[in-house]
Write an enzyme that holds these catalytic residues in place. Sequence first.
Site, mmCIF file in Angstrom:
data_model
loop_
_atom_site.group_PDB
_atom_site.id
_atom_site.type_symbol
_atom_site.label_atom_id
_atom_site.label_comp_id
_atom_site.label_asym_id
_atom_site.label_seq_id
_atom_site.Cartn_x
_atom_site.Cartn_y
_atom_site.Cartn_z
ATOM 1 N N SER A 40 0.958 -1.344 0.059
ATOM 2 C CA SER A 40 -0.086 -0.177 -0.113
ATOM 3 C C SER A 40 0.814 1.216 -0.058
ATOM 4 C CB SER A 40 -0.880 -0.062 1.270
ATOM 5 O OG SER A 40 -0.290 -0.094 2.426
ATOM 6 N N ILE A 41 1.947 1.118 0.225
ATOM 7 C CA ILE A 41 2.887 2.439 0.393
ATOM 8 C C ILE A 41 3.157 3.082 -1.014
ATOM 9 C CG2 ILE A 41 5.305 3.350 0.656
ATOM 10 C CD1 ILE A 41 5.259 1.550 3.283
#
Length: 216
Positions: A40-41
């Site tokens: 998700s980063i």
Amino acid sequence: MVHLLIERLVVATLILCVSIVPMLATAETKYPALFAFGDSILDTGNNNKLISIIKADYRPYGMSYNGGKPTGRFCDGKVPSDLLAAALGIKDTLPPYYKNEDLDVKELPTGVCFASGGAGYDNKTSEFVRILSLYDQLDLFKEYKGKLTESVGQQKASEIIANSLYILSSGNNDIAITYTRGKRLMPFPKYAGLLVDWTATFLKVRDPFHQFIISF
Ligand SMILES: *[C@@H]1O[C@H](CO)[C@@H](O)[C@H](O)[C@H]1NC(C)=O
């Protein structure tokens, strides 16, 4: 020792996030494209097309983005993959690749994002939350290469693939989801050791990661 290594990796991740953008922006190398893999980063919206609990296509996600539009980024605005693409002068945002019907073929030569929120080095992590595993992402990259070749021709496609920047963020979900919420079947130092092994294997043997890469 290994535990310490993981802690250091986490700290290094944070430092990398804040320091790498200006560093690369001043580098003389000009990358034709940027490719993001991992979690998700870096995910710019791939999970939108998945049936999973790990999604970011609803408010307040995206509240600072383009009139408050949730895009599937796990953030209020842009994520590091976008920021890096912009800082390198490649493009303003890095579009998601997975089942993205809005993706213009003109975007292909400057790179796309394969990262999927919830991914990790541990295969159990992806199975657990039903997102695109790192290996699924590599399959998508193969498919992408075919489309790129169709679009710009073999020679240009090979140049782009060989000279681009590849970034990867992975490992935190293995600890946060699989290890912590799972049954903790082994002591943490042992799990941390496995993570280091899986990381090494993945980075060493998998195309395109034998090339230059920044791993968050
Ligand atoms: C994880 O899954 C991939 C793809 O199915 C496989 O190649 C790899 O060996 C698996 N890793 C482990 C540690 O089982």
